[in-house]
Design a protein around this motif. Structure first.
Motif, PDB file in Angstrom:
ATOM      1  N   GLU A 102       0.873  -1.192   0.000  1.00 44.86           N
ATOM      2  CA  GLU A 102       0.000   0.000   0.000  1.00 44.86           C
ATOM      3  C   GLU A 102       0.898   1.226   0.000  1.00 44.86           C
ATOM      4  OE1 GLU A 102      -2.520   0.025   3.502  1.00 44.86           O
ATOM      5  OE2 GLU A 102      -4.223  -0.565   2.277  1.00 44.86           O
ATOM      6  N   PRO A 103       0.385   2.380  -0.481  1.00 39.90           N
ATOM      7  CA  PRO A 103       1.217   3.594  -0.517  1.00 39.90           C
ATOM      8  C   PRO A 103       1.610   4.074   0.875  1.00 39.90           C
ATOM      9  CG  PRO A 103      -0.748   3.849  -1.878  1.00 39.90           C
ATOM     10  CD  PRO A 103      -0.940   2.596  -1.085  1.00 39.90           C
ATOM     11  N   SER A 104       2.731   4.794   0.921  1.00 39.36           N
ATOM     12  CA  SER A 104       3.227   5.368   2.179  1.00 39.36           C
ATOM     13  C   SER A 104       4.233   6.456   1.849  1.00 39.36           C
ATOM     14  CB  SER A 104       3.910   4.275   3.008  1.00 39.36           C
ATOM     15  OG  SER A 104       4.646   4.840   4.073  1.00 39.36           O
ATOM     16  N   THR A 105       4.273   7.496   2.657  1.00 37.54           N
ATOM     17  CA  THR A 105       5.378   8.453   2.615  1.00 37.54           C
ATOM     18  C   THR A 105       6.200   8.323   3.894  1.00 37.54           C
ATOM     19  OG1 THR A 105       4.166   9.978   1.218  1.00 37.54           O
ATOM     20  CG2 THR A 105       5.999  10.907   2.457  1.00 37.54           C
ATOM     21  N   ARG A 106       5.574   8.684   5.033  1.00 40.50           N
ATOM     22  CA  ARG A 106       6.299   8.753   6.306  1.00 40.50           C
ATOM     23  C   ARG A 106       6.821   7.402   6.778  1.00 40.50           C
ATOM     24  NH1 ARG A 106       3.114  12.674   5.713  1.00 40.50           N
ATOM     25  NH2 ARG A 106       1.862  11.036   4.825  1.00 40.50           N
ATOM     26  N   THR A 107       5.957   6.402   6.781  1.00 43.16           N
ATOM     27  CA  THR A 107       6.333   5.138   7.412  1.00 43.16           C
ATOM     28  C   THR A 107       7.504   4.501   6.661  1.00 43.16           C
ATOM     29  OG1 THR A 107       4.031   4.887   8.033  1.00 43.16           O
ATOM     30  CG2 THR A 107       5.430   2.955   8.266  1.00 43.16           C
ATOM     31  N   ARG A 108       7.366   4.433   5.339  1.00 43.20           N
ATOM     32  CA  ARG A 108       8.445   3.798   4.573  1.00 43.20           C
ATOM     33  C   ARG A 108       9.726   4.620   4.653  1.00 43.20           C
ATOM     34  NH1 ARG A 108      10.732   4.031  -0.379  1.00 43.20           N
ATOM     35  NH2 ARG A 108       9.229   5.521  -1.225  1.00 43.20           N
ATOM     36  N   MET A 162       6.782  -4.579   6.577  1.00 44.84           N
ATOM     37  CA  MET A 162       5.752  -4.735   5.540  1.00 44.84           C
ATOM     38  C   MET A 162       4.471  -3.982   5.866  1.00 44.84           C
ATOM     39  SD  MET A 162       4.397  -8.656   5.993  1.00 44.84           S
ATOM     40  CE  MET A 162       2.865  -8.402   5.113  1.00 44.84           C
ATOM     41  N   ARG A 163       3.916  -3.363   4.831  1.00 43.95           N
ATOM     42  CA  ARG A 163       2.579  -2.763   4.886  1.00 43.95           C
ATOM     43  C   ARG A 163       1.708  -3.529   3.913  1.00 43.95           C
ATOM     44  NH1 ARG A 163       1.119   3.551   4.680  1.00 43.95           N
ATOM     45  NH2 ARG A 163       1.736   3.273   6.856  1.00 43.95           N
ATOM     46  N   HIS A 164       0.535  -3.934   4.373  1.00 41.89           N
ATOM     47  CA  HIS A 164      -0.349  -4.751   3.534  1.00 41.89           C
ATOM     48  C   HIS A 164      -1.790  -4.322   3.756  1.00 41.89           C
ATOM     49  CE1 HIS A 164      -1.892  -8.279   1.433  1.00 41.89           C
ATOM     50  NE2 HIS A 164      -0.658  -8.567   1.070  1.00 41.89           N
ATOM     51  N   GLN A 223      -4.092  -2.477  12.507  1.00 38.28           N
ATOM     52  CA  GLN A 223      -3.099  -1.935  13.445  1.00 38.28           C
ATOM     53  C   GLN A 223      -1.978  -1.215  12.719  1.00 38.28           C
ATOM     54  OE1 GLN A 223      -1.650  -3.148  16.934  1.00 38.28           O
ATOM     55  NE2 GLN A 223      -3.583  -3.932  17.703  1.00 38.28           N
ATOM     56  N   HIS A 224      -1.323  -0.334  13.457  1.00 36.47           N
ATOM     57  CA  HIS A 224      -0.162   0.389  12.937  1.00 36.47           C
ATOM     58  C   HIS A 224       0.778   0.587  14.138  1.00 36.47           C
ATOM     59  CE1 HIS A 224       2.323   2.836  10.513  1.00 36.47           C
ATOM     60  NE2 HIS A 224       1.432   3.663   9.995  1.00 36.47           N
ATOM     61  N   PRO A 225       1.423  -0.500  14.581  1.00 35.60           N
ATOM     62  CA  PRO A 225       2.126  -0.431  15.872  1.00 35.60           C
ATOM     63  C   PRO A 225       3.338   0.495  15.898  1.00 35.60           C
ATOM     64  CG  PRO A 225       2.466  -2.575  14.835  1.00 35.60           C
ATOM     65  CD  PRO A 225       1.422  -1.872  14.034  1.00 35.60           C
ATOM     66  N   SER A 226       4.039   0.660  14.765  1.00 27.49           N
ATOM     67  CA  SER A 226       5.197   1.572  14.810  1.00 27.49           C
ATOM     68  C   SER A 226       4.721   3.018  14.910  1.00 27.49           C
ATOM     69  CB  SER A 226       6.121   1.371  13.603  1.00 27.49           C
ATOM     70  OG  SER A 226       5.499   1.785  12.409  1.00 27.49           O
ATOM     71  N   GLN A 227       3.579   3.333  14.258  1.00 30.60           N
ATOM     72  CA  GLN A 227       2.980   4.663  14.429  1.00 30.60           C
ATOM     73  C   GLN A 227       2.593   4.847  15.889  1.00 30.60           C
ATOM     74  OE1 GLN A 227       2.223   7.186  11.989  1.00 30.60           O
ATOM     75  NE2 GLN A 227       1.677   8.425  13.774  1.00 30.60           N
ATOM     76  N   CYS A 228       2.095   3.784  16.492  1.00 34.68           N
ATOM     77  CA  CYS A 228       1.674   3.870  17.889  1.00 34.68           C
ATOM     78  C   CYS A 228       2.858   4.209  18.791  1.00 34.68           C
ATOM     79  CB  CYS A 228       1.038   2.547  18.299  1.00 34.68           C
ATOM     80  SG  CYS A 228       0.368   2.608  19.951  1.00 34.68           S
ATOM     81  N   HIS A 274      -1.616  14.130  14.517  1.00 36.61           N
ATOM     82  CA  HIS A 274      -2.275  13.538  13.342  1.00 36.61           C
ATOM     83  C   HIS A 274      -1.237  12.592  12.740  1.00 36.61           C
ATOM     84  CE1 HIS A 274      -4.243  12.922   9.545  1.00 36.61           C
ATOM     85  NE2 HIS A 274      -5.093  13.924   9.669  1.00 36.61           N
ATOM     86  N   PRO A 275      -1.618  11.349  12.416  1.00 36.40           N
ATOM     87  CA  PRO A 275      -0.617  10.448  11.826  1.00 36.40           C
ATOM     88  C   PRO A 275      -0.195  10.901  10.430  1.00 36.40           C
ATOM     89  CG  PRO A 275      -2.784   9.417  11.840  1.00 36.40           C
ATOM     90  CD  PRO A 275      -2.911  10.694  12.615  1.00 36.40           C
ATOM     91  N   LEU A 276      -1.039  11.721   9.790  1.00 39.65           N
ATOM     92  CA  LEU A 276      -0.815  12.223   8.431  1.00 39.65           C
ATOM     93  C   LEU A 276      -0.825  11.053   7.429  1.00 39.65           C
ATOM     94  CD1 LEU A 276       1.990  14.882   9.163  1.00 39.65           C
ATOM     95  CD2 LEU A 276      -0.498  15.232   9.090  1.00 39.65           C
ATOM     96  N   PRO A 277      -1.120  11.254   6.187  1.00 37.86           N
ATOM     97  CA  PRO A 277      -1.355  12.538   5.555  1.00 37.86           C
ATOM     98  C   PRO A 277      -2.714  13.128   5.951  1.00 37.86           C
ATOM     99  CG  PRO A 277      -1.837  10.782   4.005  1.00 37.86           C
ATOM    100  CD  PRO A 277      -1.280  10.119   5.230  1.00 37.86           C
ATOM    101  N   ARG A 278      -2.808  14.463   5.907  1.00 40.92           N
ATOM    102  CA  ARG A 278      -4.109  15.106   6.115  1.00 40.92           C
ATOM    103  C   ARG A 278      -4.714  15.405   4.743  1.00 40.92           C
ATOM    104  NH1 ARG A 278      -2.821  21.322   8.105  1.00 40.92           N
ATOM    105  NH2 ARG A 278      -0.826  21.331   7.074  1.00 40.92           N
TER     106      ARG A 278
HETATM  107  N1   CP Z   1       1.291   7.864   9.226  1.00 44.99           N
HETATM  108  C1   CP Z   1       1.463   7.111   8.116  1.00 44.99           C
HETATM  109  O1   CP Z   1       1.320   5.902   8.161  1.00 44.99           O
HETATM  110  O2   CP Z   1       1.813   7.813   7.005  1.00 44.99           O
HETATM  111  P1   CP Z   1       2.151   7.147   5.595  1.00 44.99           P
HETATM  112  O3   CP Z   1       0.895   6.488   5.103  1.00 44.99           O
HETATM  113  O4   CP Z   1       2.616   8.263   4.731  1.00 44.99           O
HETATM  114  O5   CP Z   1       3.222   6.119   5.845  1.00 44.99           O
END
Ligand code: CP
Length: 313
Positions: A47-53, A100-102, A128-133, A261-265
């Motif tokens: 799945e798409p990601s900016t911050r997490t990846r 991994m993000r799925h 869940q999103h434990p690293s964000q947590c 905010h976990p973002l993106p907004r």
């Molecule tokens: N907070 C977060 O998961 O952002 P991304 O989707 O950009 O990784």
């Protein structure tokens, strides 16, 4: 070296969470170290990601590891029909840990059951999103000086927002009071309310999002309405702008109150909030680097003592 997965947040007890926060504080002091020199980290993003990846990859690079992976499963052999099991077993041949993000809930748990290397869940569907947590806990502690006895307002998409589900579970150790503010279509799912009741987590639900309702907040945690999880886009259109935080709504806010905010907004925080002293979402995302450096150490068996005694800084 001991292997630990990082798949769900409820698998960590209070001491482990505080330990990881303390380790992340060490990395905030000195992010650049060679604790993972010689290691290879794989990042598999279905799945798409900016911050997490990018923060996981930055964390790996700053710790001296190298990074392989894909940012779109269509460019991997998944597009030829390869199963998740086979992909995970193949990548385990090459990497020391897999981030991994799925889009499927439970995919990271499944991967952790077949992989010989640690699996780090970078988000699984609406679950869940434990690293964000962990970075959220780090940020709450950083801004409030404690995790104990806080009033936390969760606003927006509480149905599909995986970050609020993880935060709810992790905060059970710290006697919070949660306030849920969501359109009825996106209300906190019943299973998480049951979880609150079973763990003596006090919660209240509100329909209004007004200065008076949020006046007691220590943390306002805004979330994006997750368009990608709707099967009916008309329903998304109906609820997407129900709760928007604007600067004039902060008139009664406590001085210590921070907006996360976990973002993106998309639309849920007006741009005039950005230069308010309450806005903290950009710093929150920065903390993701330190939290994820700590997660790599946790998963690859690097102790606090090794971090504190690291001679490479
Ligand atoms: N907070 C977060 O998961 O952002 P991304 O989707 O950009 O990784």
């Amino acid at each position: 070296m001991e292997k630990h997965n990082f798949v769900n947040i409820q698998g960590l007890d209070r001491e482990q969470l505080l330990y990881l926060i303390e380790m992340a504080q060490e990395f905030e002091k000195h992010p650049n170290r060679e604790l993972l020199k010689g290691k290879v980290i794989a990042t598999l993003f279905y799945e798409p990601s900016t911050r997490t990846r990018l923060s996981f990859e930055t964390a790996a690079n700053r710790l001296g590891a190298r990074v392989i992976g894909f940012t779109d499963a269509k460019v991997s052999s998944v597009s030829k029909g390869e199963t998740l099991k086979d992909t995970i077993l193949m990548v385990s041949n090459y990497a020391d840990a897999i981030v991994m993000r799925h889009y499927i809930e439970g995919a990271a748990q499944y991967a952790s059951e077949v992989a010989p290397v640690p699996i780090i869940n970078a988000g699984d569907g609406a679950h869940q999103h434990p690293s964000q947590c962990l970075l959220d806990l780090y940020t709450i502690n950083q801004t409030q000086g404690t995790l104990e006895n806080l009033n936390i307002y969760l606003v927006g998409d509480l149905k599909y927002g995986r970050t609020v589900h993880s935060l709810l579970m992790a905060m059970r150790h710290f006697n919070p009071t949660f306030h849920f503010i969501a359109p009825k279509e996106l209300a906190m799912p019943e299973e998480y309310k049951v979880y609150c009741r079973e763990h003596n987590i006090h919660f209240e639900e509100h329909e209004d999002f007004t200065p008076e309702v949020i006046a007691n907040a220590d943390i306002i945690y805004m979330t994006r309405v997750q368009k990608e999880r709707f099967s009916d886009l008309m329903e998304y259109e109906r609820v997407k702008n129900v709760y928007i935080l604007r600067r004039d709504m902060l008139s009664l806010a406590r001085p210590n109150m921070k907006i996360l905010h976990p973002l993106p907004r998309v639309n849920e925080i007006a741009y005039d909030v950005d230069d308010s002293p309450h806005a903290y979402y950009i710093e929150q995302a920065r903390n993701g680097l330190f939290a994820r450096e700590a997660i790599f150490c946790h998963c690859l068996g690097i102790s606090m003592e090794e971090v504190k005694n690291d001679k490479t800084i």
